[in-house]
Design an enzyme around this catalytic site. Structure first.
Site, PDB file in Angstrom:
ATOM      1  N   LYS A  76      12.713  -7.543   7.395  1.00  0.00           N
ATOM      2  CA  LYS A  76      12.532  -7.349   8.841  1.00  0.00           C
ATOM      3  C   LYS A  76      11.373  -8.180   9.403  1.00  0.00           C
ATOM      4  O   LYS A  76      11.171  -8.258  10.607  1.00  0.00           O
ATOM      5  CB  LYS A  76      12.325  -5.859   9.152  1.00  0.00           C
ATOM      6  CG  LYS A  76      13.590  -5.047   8.889  1.00  0.00           C
ATOM      7  CD  LYS A  76      13.341  -3.558   8.896  1.00  0.00           C
ATOM      8  CE  LYS A  76      14.642  -2.796   8.641  1.00  0.00           C
ATOM      9  NZ  LYS A  76      15.237  -3.060   7.309  1.00  0.00           N
ATOM     10  N   GLU A 114      -1.452  14.186   0.791  1.00  0.00           N
ATOM     11  CA  GLU A 114      -1.791  14.831  -0.481  1.00  0.00           C
ATOM     12  C   GLU A 114      -0.558  15.346  -1.220  1.00  0.00           C
ATOM     13  O   GLU A 114      -0.522  15.330  -2.448  1.00  0.00           O
ATOM     14  CB  GLU A 114      -2.809  15.970  -0.268  1.00  0.00           C
ATOM     15  CG  GLU A 114      -2.332  17.088   0.626  1.00  0.00           C
ATOM     16  CD  GLU A 114      -3.248  18.304   0.574  1.00  0.00           C
ATOM     17  OE1 GLU A 114      -4.162  18.325  -0.252  1.00  0.00           O
ATOM     18  OE2 GLU A 114      -3.015  19.235   1.360  1.00  0.00           O
ATOM     19  N   ILE A 172       3.839  -5.594  -0.598  1.00  0.00           N
ATOM     20  CA  ILE A 172       5.276  -5.341  -0.416  1.00  0.00           C
ATOM     21  C   ILE A 172       5.644  -5.646   1.027  1.00  0.00           C
ATOM     22  O   ILE A 172       5.104  -5.036   1.954  1.00  0.00           O
ATOM     23  CB  ILE A 172       5.627  -3.854  -0.717  1.00  0.00           C
ATOM     24  CG1 ILE A 172       5.062  -3.410  -2.069  1.00  0.00           C
ATOM     25  CG2 ILE A 172       7.123  -3.617  -0.625  1.00  0.00           C
ATOM     26  CD1 ILE A 172       5.470  -4.219  -3.247  1.00  0.00           C
TER      27      ILE A 172
END
Length: 466
Positions: A263, A170, A259
């Site tokens: 890696k 939040e 996205i």
């Protein structure tokens, strides 16, 4: 440095409002025809080769680089020369950072690591990007994170109808909402606290708001941390992607952009491998769906939360040492705005099923980055601030790759975006394997199952077992 329009505008403002604070002695410019001439009454003293000599001769306190439209490598070379003086160094941001072409003293900032990377500003095809985002309801997961937050900012410039900011924490969603309320008060935006793994909740959100575009940036990204909890990495990075992607397909979202990371290529880490599985999932989702599903793969992002630059800055502030895992470790880097703008561009180019690879330029040696940052902070590496070599951490490798050996790339219409030629995935088989791995909770068993799904995954868990 730079006897052009930006330099002239800056000089006029300095003369008008800052006469007591800064006295301009002269200009530097590489254009031989300008040397010896005057601009707004101030002489062009010489070219970049004479910066050090002139700084000493005129006892200069500050050098301002005012070349907002010059290519990144040029700026990098000039900074290197200026660093050999004892002058304070400030820079006018690049053209794409300056709103509406106005130039002001208030925009001057200290030279930072981004400038030393020498990366050229991104040229967006704004027409194509605006076309698929303008007037649309856009949902961004991980909207409170470094990349997600910047995607929010970049999308906001494209006149969307509504922004749905989805995040689990939040505080981070509160912060991005505060920023957006200041920057874009008229834009409709909805803060949504939700976990991407919660299928019922995600379904309800898409049912109610009916987004047309989804950017999926929510993920666990810390490599060593995920080595300690492989099952959690699987749940967030694979299950989270599965829930969001399947719900997007069900609600006939137009474009879905995930996205990803360098890696994911020949992964040595749990995090990288889970992102590769997420890529495969997104690629497989494209078949039999009206939604255009794509993934965008890039390397490290400068200044993102938990990345190496903020860590180095903290270590320098404490007097050192600055820790580097290996003298030879190299990483690809780009800036947060650059990565986010290219993600938007890739979304505009998506036909569906692609894994886009961003041009990351040349890899940077982390040891050199540490030295540069110590220098920029006004200290001498090895004398004032020590650089300590600590050894590879669990899951890490010395060099990241943007493609595996069997992958090639194809050029696209954008000079900085390529398409990875990746083999098609058997959707039914992948779905079965994902169902199986989600039942496993024990770490080593999760790793073995990941190796089965991604044969190019070579776990580097030796450091973890010590």
């Amino acid at each position: 440095v730079g006897a052009g329009d930006a330099g002239a505008l800056l000089l006029r403002e300095l003369n008008q409002y800052h006469t007591g604070k800064r006295q301009v002695i002269g200009f530097i410019d590489d254009d031989k025809t300008k040397i010896g001439k005057r601009m707004v009454g101030i002489k062009v003293l010489g070219s970049r080769e004479e910066i050090i000599e002139l700084a000493n001769k005129y006892e200069i306190d500050e050098i301002i680089i005012a070349m907002p439209s010059v290519k990144g490598k040029n700026i990098k070379d000039i900074i290197k020369i200026c660093k050999k003086t004892s002058c304070k160094l400030t820079i006018l941001p690049g053209v794409y950072e300056i709103i509406e072409g106005s130039v002001s003293v208030s925009q001057l900032r200290p030279v930072d690591v981004e400038d030393l990377l020498g990366r050229d500003p991104v040229e967006l095809d704004n027409v194509a990007v605006t076309k698929y985002l303008s007037g649309k309801t856009v949902l961004i997961t991980g909207a409170g994170g470094s990349i997600g937050g910047e995607i929010v900012r970049q999308v906001a410039k494209m006149y969307p109808r509504k922004l749905l900011l989805v995040g689990k924490g939040e505080n981070s969603i509160y912060e991005i909402m505060q920023d957006m309320n200041l920057e874009y008060p008229q834009l409709k935006k909805v803060p949504i606290i939700a976990d991407v793994r919660d299928e019922e909740r995600i379904n309800a959100i898409m049912d109610y708001f009916k987004p047309q575009v989804v950017f999926h940036a929510a993920a666990h990204k810390h490599v060593p941390l995920m080595e300690y909890q492989p099952a959690e990495a699987v749940r967030n990075n694979i299950l989270g992607t599965k829930v969001i992607a399947e719900t997007a397909a069900k609600h006939k979202v137009e474009t879905f952009v995930m996205i990803s990371t360098d890696k994911a290529v020949n992964p040595t880490s749990v995090m990288g491998c889970t992102k590769r599985v997420a890529e495969m999932l997104v690629q497989s989702m494209n078949k039999g769906s009206s939604t255009r599903f794509v993934a965008v793969r890039f390397g490290n992002v400068l200044g993102s939360r938990g990345s190496v630059i903020p860590l180095f800055k903290k270590q320098i502030a404490k007097g050192g040492p600055v820790t580097v895992t290996d003298v030879d470790m190299k990483r690809y880097f780009m800036t947060i705005p650059e990565a986010s703008q290219l993600v938007l561009q890739a979304g505009a180019m998506a036909k569906g099923g692609e894994v886009f690879v961003l041009d990351m330029g040349k890899p940077v040696r982390i040891y050199d980055l540490a030295k540069d940052l110590i220098n920029l902070s006004g200290f001498v590496p090895g004398k004032d601030i020590e650089i300590k070599i600590t050894g590879l951490r669990p899951g890490e490798k010395l060099f990241e790759e943007l493609l595996s050996a069997e992958d090639g790339t194809e050029k696209t219409t954008h000079s900085k975006i390529f398409t990875a030629k990746i083999k098609d995935v058997d959707k039914a088989e992948l779905q079965r394997q994902i169902v199986d791995i989600l039942q496993i909770t024990e770490g080593d068993a999760v790793v073995r199952k990941l190796q089965e799904i991604v044969p190019t995954y070579t776990p580097n868990r030796d450091a973890f077992k010590k």
